[in-house]
Scaffold this motif. Structure first.
Motif, PDB file in Angstrom:
ATOM      1  N   LEU A   1       0.877  -1.180   0.012  1.00 25.17           N
ATOM      2  CA  LEU A   1       0.069  -0.065  -0.203  1.00 25.17           C
ATOM      3  C   LEU A   1       0.872   1.094   0.020  1.00 25.17           C
ATOM      4  O   LEU A   1       0.488   2.473  -0.766  1.00 25.17           O
ATOM      5  CB  LEU A   1      -1.000  -0.028   1.206  1.00 25.17           C
ATOM      6  CG  LEU A   1      -2.034  -1.064   1.203  1.00 25.17           C
ATOM      7  CD1 LEU A   1      -3.032  -0.844   2.508  1.00 25.17           C
ATOM      8  CD2 LEU A   1      -3.021  -1.001   0.058  1.00 25.17           C
ATOM      9  N   TRP A   2       1.924   1.234   0.926  1.00 24.47           N
ATOM     10  CA  TRP A   2       2.911   2.269   0.688  1.00 24.47           C
ATOM     11  C   TRP A   2       3.424   2.664  -0.469  1.00 24.47           C
ATOM     12  O   TRP A   2       3.535   3.757  -1.108  1.00 24.47           O
ATOM     13  CB  TRP A   2       4.073   2.295   1.931  1.00 24.47           C
ATOM     14  CG  TRP A   2       3.644   2.620   3.270  1.00 24.47           C
ATOM     15  CD1 TRP A   2       3.441   2.039   4.287  1.00 24.47           C
ATOM     16  CD2 TRP A   2       3.375   3.861   3.592  1.00 24.47           C
ATOM     17  NE1 TRP A   2       2.770   2.417   5.402  1.00 24.47           N
ATOM     18  CE2 TRP A   2       2.922   3.766   5.205  1.00 24.47           C
ATOM     19  CE3 TRP A   2       3.358   5.060   3.117  1.00 24.47           C
ATOM     20  CZ2 TRP A   2       2.361   4.947   5.899  1.00 24.47           C
ATOM     21  CZ3 TRP A   2       3.094   6.234   3.969  1.00 24.47           C
ATOM     22  CH2 TRP A   2       2.555   6.266   5.082  1.00 24.47           C
ATOM     23  N   SER A   3       3.983   1.471  -1.284  1.00 28.13           N
ATOM     24  CA  SER A   3       4.450   1.765  -2.551  1.00 28.13           C
ATOM     25  C   SER A   3       3.528   2.104  -3.273  1.00 28.13           C
ATOM     26  O   SER A   3       3.836   3.098  -4.226  1.00 28.13           O
ATOM     27  CB  SER A   3       4.910   0.211  -2.949  1.00 28.13           C
ATOM     28  OG  SER A   3       5.834  -0.255  -2.109  1.00 28.13           O
ATOM     29  N   ALA A   4       2.154   1.836  -3.610  1.00 29.58           N
ATOM     30  CA  ALA A   4       1.095   2.077  -4.303  1.00 29.58           C
ATOM     31  C   ALA A   4       0.830   3.897  -4.184  1.00 29.58           C
ATOM     32  O   ALA A   4       0.576   4.463  -5.208  1.00 29.58           O
ATOM     33  CB  ALA A   4      -0.033   1.609  -4.120  1.00 29.58           C
ATOM     34  N   LEU A   5       0.918   4.162  -2.899  1.00 29.96           N
ATOM     35  CA  LEU A   5       0.803   5.708  -2.588  1.00 29.96           C
ATOM     36  C   LEU A   5       1.894   6.353  -2.977  1.00 29.96           C
ATOM     37  O   LEU A   5       1.874   7.347  -3.591  1.00 29.96           O
ATOM     38  CB  LEU A   5       0.892   5.635  -0.811  1.00 29.96           C
ATOM     39  CG  LEU A   5       0.030   6.854  -0.291  1.00 29.96           C
ATOM     40  CD1 LEU A   5      -1.414   6.880  -0.586  1.00 29.96           C
ATOM     41  CD2 LEU A   5       0.182   6.603   1.399  1.00 29.96           C
ATOM     42  N   LYS A   6       3.262   5.907  -3.074  1.00 28.70           N
ATOM     43  CA  LYS A   6       4.330   6.697  -3.578  1.00 28.70           C
ATOM     44  C   LYS A   6       4.157   6.833  -4.997  1.00 28.70           C
ATOM     45  O   LYS A   6       4.810   7.790  -5.603  1.00 28.70           O
ATOM     46  CB  LYS A   6       5.694   5.929  -3.138  1.00 28.70           C
ATOM     47  CG  LYS A   6       6.767   6.677  -3.533  1.00 28.70           C
ATOM     48  CD  LYS A   6       7.961   6.143  -2.666  1.00 28.70           C
ATOM     49  CE  LYS A   6       8.219   7.288  -1.438  1.00 28.70           C
ATOM     50  NZ  LYS A   6       9.467   6.953  -0.905  1.00 28.70           N
ATOM     51  N   ASN A   7       3.825   5.693  -5.771  1.00 29.22           N
ATOM     52  CA  ASN A   7       3.850   5.810  -7.095  1.00 29.22           C
ATOM     53  C   ASN A   7       2.448   6.190  -7.897  1.00 29.22           C
ATOM     54  O   ASN A   7       2.247   6.453  -8.924  1.00 29.22           O
ATOM     55  CB  ASN A   7       4.154   4.368  -7.828  1.00 29.22           C
ATOM     56  CG  ASN A   7       2.970   3.103  -7.501  1.00 29.22           C
ATOM     57  OD1 ASN A   7       1.886   3.417  -7.459  1.00 29.22           O
ATOM     58  ND2 ASN A   7       3.552   2.117  -7.586  1.00 29.22           N
ATOM     59  N   GLY A   8       1.564   6.816  -6.881  1.00 32.58           N
ATOM     60  CA  GLY A   8       0.357   7.443  -7.255  1.00 32.58           C
ATOM     61  C   GLY A   8      -0.628   6.691  -7.655  1.00 32.58           C
ATOM     62  O   GLY A   8      -1.894   6.876  -8.058  1.00 32.58           O
ATOM     63  N   GLN A   9      -0.711   5.452  -7.273  1.00 32.85           N
ATOM     64  CA  GLN A   9      -2.064   4.700  -7.650  1.00 32.85           C
ATOM     65  C   GLN A   9      -2.856   4.643  -6.598  1.00 32.85           C
ATOM     66  O   GLN A   9      -4.141   4.453  -7.149  1.00 32.85           O
ATOM     67  CB  GLN A   9      -1.376   2.978  -7.584  1.00 32.85           C
ATOM     68  CG  GLN A   9      -0.493   2.369  -8.734  1.00 32.85           C
ATOM     69  CD  GLN A   9      -0.241   0.964  -8.551  1.00 32.85           C
ATOM     70  OE1 GLN A   9       0.752   0.540  -7.908  1.00 32.85           O
ATOM     71  NE2 GLN A   9      -0.902   0.133  -9.294  1.00 32.85           N
ATOM     72  N   ILE A  10      -2.630   4.893  -5.282  1.00 30.29           N
ATOM     73  CA  ILE A  10      -3.645   5.460  -4.446  1.00 30.29           C
ATOM     74  C   ILE A  10      -3.507   6.911  -4.365  1.00 30.29           C
ATOM     75  O   ILE A  10      -2.393   7.456  -4.488  1.00 30.29           O
ATOM     76  CB  ILE A  10      -3.330   4.738  -3.050  1.00 30.29           C
ATOM     77  CG1 ILE A  10      -3.385   3.219  -3.077  1.00 30.29           C
ATOM     78  CG2 ILE A  10      -4.226   5.288  -1.958  1.00 30.29           C
ATOM     79  CD1 ILE A  10      -2.834   2.582  -2.047  1.00 30.29           C
ATOM     80  N   ASP A  11      -4.718   7.429  -4.212  1.00 30.85           N
ATOM     81  CA  ASP A  11      -4.785   8.878  -4.421  1.00 30.85           C
ATOM     82  C   ASP A  11      -4.659   9.894  -3.066  1.00 30.85           C
ATOM     83  O   ASP A  11      -4.447  11.097  -3.269  1.00 30.85           O
ATOM     84  CB  ASP A  11      -6.378   9.520  -5.161  1.00 30.85           C
ATOM     85  CG  ASP A  11      -6.272   8.628  -6.697  1.00 30.85           C
ATOM     86  OD1 ASP A  11      -5.490   9.216  -7.462  1.00 30.85           O
ATOM     87  OD2 ASP A  11      -6.999   7.747  -6.715  1.00 30.85           O
ATOM     88  N   MET A  12      -5.222   9.118  -2.102  1.00 27.86           N
ATOM     89  CA  MET A  12      -5.428  10.129  -0.889  1.00 27.86           C
ATOM     90  C   MET A  12      -5.581   9.122   0.360  1.00 27.86           C
ATOM     91  O   MET A  12      -5.572   7.984   0.105  1.00 27.86           O
ATOM     92  CB  MET A  12      -6.758  10.845  -1.155  1.00 27.86           C
ATOM     93  CG  MET A  12      -7.989  10.095  -1.101  1.00 27.86           C
ATOM     94  SD  MET A  12      -9.489  10.959  -1.639  1.00 27.86           S
ATOM     95  CE  MET A  12      -8.998  10.929  -3.528  1.00 27.86           C
ATOM     96  N   VAL A  13      -5.256   9.741   1.474  1.00 27.12           N
ATOM     97  CA  VAL A  13      -5.290   9.041   2.768  1.00 27.12           C
ATOM     98  C   VAL A  13      -6.486   9.763   3.631  1.00 27.12           C
ATOM     99  O   VAL A  13      -6.332  11.150   3.933  1.00 27.12           O
ATOM    100  CB  VAL A  13      -3.948   8.888   3.625  1.00 27.12           C
ATOM    101  CG1 VAL A  13      -4.018   8.118   4.731  1.00 27.12           C
ATOM    102  CG2 VAL A  13      -3.074   8.540   2.517  1.00 27.12           C
ATOM    103  N   VAL A  14      -7.283   8.826   4.285  1.00 22.68           N
ATOM    104  CA  VAL A  14      -8.337   9.507   5.307  1.00 22.68           C
ATOM    105  C   VAL A  14      -8.385   8.701   6.507  1.00 22.68           C
ATOM    106  O   VAL A  14      -7.693   7.971   6.585  1.00 22.68           O
ATOM    107  CB  VAL A  14      -9.575   9.476   4.447  1.00 22.68           C
ATOM    108  CG1 VAL A  14      -9.727  10.267   2.945  1.00 22.68           C
ATOM    109  CG2 VAL A  14      -9.982   7.904   4.235  1.00 22.68           C
ATOM    110  N   SER A  15      -9.174   9.262   7.505  1.00 22.24           N
ATOM    111  CA  SER A  15      -9.299   8.523   8.568  1.00 22.24           C
ATOM    112  C   SER A  15     -10.339   7.402   8.682  1.00 22.24           C
ATOM    113  O   SER A  15      -9.977   6.356   9.254  1.00 22.24           O
ATOM    114  CB  SER A  15      -9.676   9.605   9.844  1.00 22.24           C
ATOM    115  OG  SER A  15     -11.011   9.927   9.785  1.00 22.24           O
ATOM    116  N   ASP A  16     -11.408   7.498   8.104  1.00 26.02           N
ATOM    117  CA  ASP A  16     -12.396   6.803   8.191  1.00 26.02           C
ATOM    118  C   ASP A  16     -12.825   6.493   9.537  1.00 26.02           C
ATOM    119  O   ASP A  16     -12.958   5.448  10.334  1.00 26.02           O
ATOM    120  CB  ASP A  16     -12.615   5.253   7.552  1.00 26.02           C
ATOM    121  CG  ASP A  16     -13.595   4.449   7.811  1.00 26.02           C
ATOM    122  OD1 ASP A  16     -14.713   4.873   8.096  1.00 26.02           O
ATOM    123  OD2 ASP A  16     -13.320   3.237   7.312  1.00 26.02           O
TER     124      ASP A  16
END
Length: 456
Positions: A295-310
């Motif tokens: 997930l961290w790698s995907a966040l770094k390469n732009g595959q995941i757009d954002m991070v929220v609290s839920d």
């Protein structure tokens, strides 16, 4: 400078201007950012109430677009007063409230108006609202868009509460037809049904009941619809790295699709959850260490757009800590107040920089709910929503410093990096070093879609 003061200027040696951190002075007028000067170009005068914060970081306030406030109907779980105070203490200047677990849920125009009445005069930060898609409410969607909801959320399997039933394929197609051409967005949540295992107290049993493959199949349904109707779709709280390839393929094929993950999926791992520790239960579940790193790698390469609290709180009894039964415990984690330090504690060790924090926690989240013309950026014309924080300072999460209504959280006792020193909302100092301005200054944000522009 006193709490509640109107701040005319903020000076720091570390202001995030664009993608650069540099000494600057942010000039504020009428609640908006008027201009940003290099420190040596600002002479200052008596007209400017300058808040000098030394070398604390100044950046846009966090926009948390996935928050369950639960008012009206379940205010013992949380409420606007406590949730938005906690937000202010965490440098969050805008929240977007989910249509459940309040009673009634925000699934009709009348319910939306009731929600806004309940929230009036109780918000310490600005608040926008999601609507919901349930079977049979398709004719409510366009009126709710015109009234200013940020978009809509639906569940593909049982939501966990009876008053927010899940949708069928027929309901999804009907809703998509209503949303075509509106510019609105559909958020899809997938849950999976529990299958009995060896021991209800073992986290591994709970995890096995919700395999990655089920998350992937639910997401496949959404990607197909997104491509077919060309309506903006958003995957909420991605917990598994397995569907990332599917999401990427859909985007490459032209799907207007975005995806978020949460602080708990990035901070925690299944291997470290003790038996019976139901404060860690959430749906979908916290998965293994290897998955977290993906997930961290995907966040770094732009595959995941954002991070929220839920942020999904409940009363302590619903967590079933006495029995430690993961099958019976409410699934949800409280983290609204701690999103920024939770993210930074892990992200800074993985090479993420301060501009990444703004992009993932402020800009992209504001963009999702069509607030990116006024929230989430430090630039002239934007609302003067600022978080002032110290990324190098550590603190321990203690119960007496938690401002959520219920204090139960898996982060209790954890040492986090990054202390929020002050929060400015539209030019007013609303939080500083553990103290709040006693009057709630937050506004309701009604989202302009097309020509429908309004703000309370």
């Amino acid at each position: 400078m006193e709490l509640g003061s109107t701040v005319s200027a903020v000076r720091s040696k570390r202001v995030l201007v664009g993608n650069e951190v540099r000494p600057a002075v942010v000039i504020i007028k009428d609640g908006k950012i008027q201009s940003i000067f290099s420190d040596h170009n600002f002479s200052g005068d008596n007209a400017h109430k300058v808040l000098d914060v030394g070398d604390s970081v100044v950046m846009p306030g966090i926009v948390d677009c996935h928050v369950h406030v639960n008012e009206p109907g379940r205010t013992t779980w949380e409420g606007f007063w406590t949730a938005t105070r906690a937000a202010a203490a965490g440098g969050v200047t805008t929240i977007v409230d989910m249509p459940l677990n309040s009673i009634p849920p925000t699934v009709t125009l009348d319910h939306f108006h009731e929600k806004m009445r309940e929230a009036a005069g109780k918000c310490f930060v600005d608040t926008a609202f999601w609507g919901g898609v349930i079977p049979g409410n398709e004719l409510e969607l366009r009126p709710m868009i015109q009234a200013g909801v940020a978009g809509f959320k639906c569940f593909l399997i049982h939501s966990g509460v009876e008053e927010f039933p899940h949708v069928t394929d027929y309901d999804l197609h009907t809703a998509m037809k209503q949303l075509q051409g509106t510019g609105s967005v559909l958020l899809s949540q997938y849950m999976t049904k529990y299958r009995a295992g060896d021991s209800d107290e073992l986290y591994s049993t709970f995890l096995q009941s919700r395999p990655d493959a089920m998350e992937t199949e639910a997401i496949r349904t959404v990607t197909d619809l997104c491509l077919q109707y060309q309506v903006r779709c958003h995957i909420v709280h991605l917990s598994s790295a397995e569907p990332l390839k599917l999401i990427q393929e859909a985007r490459q094929a032209g799907a207007p699709l975005t995806v978020e993950t949460t602080h708990h999926y990035l901070s925690l791992s299944a291997e470290n959850i003790p038996a019976g520790a139901t404060q860690f239960k959430c749906c979908p579940p916290i998965r293994g260490h290897a998955n977290r790193e993906q997930l961290w790698s995907a966040l770094k390469n732009g595959q995941i757009d954002m991070v929220v609290s839920d942020h999904s709180p409940c009363t302590p009894d619903l967590k079933k800590l006495d029995s430690g039964d993961f099958t019976q415990a409410w699934g949800g984690i409280s983290s609204l107040q701690f999103g920024l330090p939770l993210f930074w504690s892990s992200a800074s060790k993985r090479g993420f920089k301060l501009p990444d924090v703004v992009r993932l926690l402020s800009q992209k989240t504001a963009q999702l709910c069509s607030l990116d013309n006024q929230k989430g950026s430090l630039a002239p014309g934007y609302d003067a929503d600022l978080v002032i924080w110290d990324p190098e300072r550590d603190f321990e999460v203690k119960e007496d410093s938690i401002h959520h209504k219920n204090k139960l959280t898996p982060y209790l006792g954890l040492t986090l990096q990054g202390v929020v020193c002050a929060t400015i909302l539209r030019g007013r100092l609303v939080y500083r070093e553990g103290s709040f301005f006693p009057e709630p200054l937050g506004k309701h944000l009604l989202i302009p879609h097309g020509k429908h522009q309004a703000q309370l």
